[in-house]
Design an enzyme around this catalytic site. Structure first.
Site, short mmCIF file in Angstrom:
data_model
loop_
_atom_site.label_atom_id
_atom_site.label_comp_id
_atom_site.label_asym_id
_atom_site.label_seq_id
_atom_site.Cartn_x
_atom_site.Cartn_y
_atom_site.Cartn_z
N ILE A 1 0.82 -1.21 0.00
CA ILE A 1 0.00 0.00 0.00
C ILE A 1 0.86 1.26 0.00
O ILE A 1 0.42 2.33 -0.42
CB ILE A 1 -0.95 -0.01 1.23
CG1 ILE A 1 -2.05 1.05 1.11
CG2 ILE A 1 -0.18 0.22 2.52
CD1 ILE A 1 -3.10 0.70 0.11
N LYS B 1 -11.32 3.60 17.40
CA LYS B 1 -10.23 4.34 18.05
C LYS B 1 -9.99 5.70 17.39
O LYS B 1 -9.24 6.52 17.93
CB LYS B 1 -8.93 3.51 18.03
CG LYS B 1 -8.99 2.25 18.88
CD LYS B 1 -7.63 1.57 18.91
CE LYS B 1 -7.64 0.35 19.81
NZ LYS B 1 -8.41 -0.76 19.23
#
Length: 214
Positions: A27, A94
């Protein structure tokens, strides 16, 4: 690599009529990613490539930046170059008022995703809690620690997490991709959050031990 291998086998077994093409990419390699997405003429991108383990990211914060933030920017750029119609970024609970490097990096990735939406490509986020049974989920981690005789480690006694199953997580991603008009952040209603310390104690008891003694 192992996960991609097993996903490929399962997809070919369950959907033999589909043409499946597994591609192992980094990525963080924007050029390689753009080349693949453009060659495959991708219409919908489900972006789930991220570092999610909080303690490791606290030790290696720049890895969280490189993978979760810059990697997301690469994926968005590749999707836009390919003319993709939808981009769904898999985020985390989160990212809500983040208190860790991982959470902060996912929140920035969310903002990047929303800001890159346009008339041609609809971009949206999906926030997850703890997916039971997934790689790195707290439940199998606790069970493994108990099997090894302890200790069972809890980050903070007042830590609370939402939990969801793998089918719920998969359904949420697909629904977000189908329903999203662009600019949304989807969250599954997961009931009440669970105290992680209580969860650890319950798992210890269910394993036949006494918390704090065994």
């Amino acid at each position: 690599k192992r996960q991609l291998f097993h996903i490929d086998l399962e997809m070919r077994r369950r959907f033999p009529e589909l043409r499946v093409r597994p591609e192992l990419l980094d990525i963080q390699d924007g050029k390689q990613l753009t080349r693949f997405v453009c060659e495959s003429r991708t219409e919908i991108v489900f972006h789930a490539a991220a570092f999610k383990h909080v303690p490791l990211m606290e030790i290696h914060p720049w890895e969280a930046v490189a993978n979760n933030i810059l990697g997301t920017a690469n994926a968005l750029r590749a999707a836009n170059s390919a003319g993709a119609e939808r981009f769904v970024m898999v985020s985390s609970d989160k990212a809500v008022r983040p208190t860790s490097v991982m959470g902060a990096s996912k929140r920035i990735a969310e903002l990047l995703t929303i800001s890159n939406g346009n008339a041609r490509m609809r971009c949206m986020n999906v926030r997850f809690g703890n997916v039971v049974g997934s790689e790195g989920s707290v439940v199998p981690v606790f069970k493994k620690q108990i099997e090894l005789g302890g200790p069972v480690t809890v980050t903070h006694p007042e830590a609370f997490r939402y939990f969801m199953t793998i089918p719920e997580a998969a359904q949420l991603i697909l629904q977000a991709g189908a329903m999203g008009e662009g600019g949304e952040t989807f969250i599954l209603r997961m009931g009440e959050p669970v105290n992680i310390l209580d969860l650890a104690k319950d798992l210890i008891r269910l394993s036949g031990f006494v918390p704090g003694e065994d």
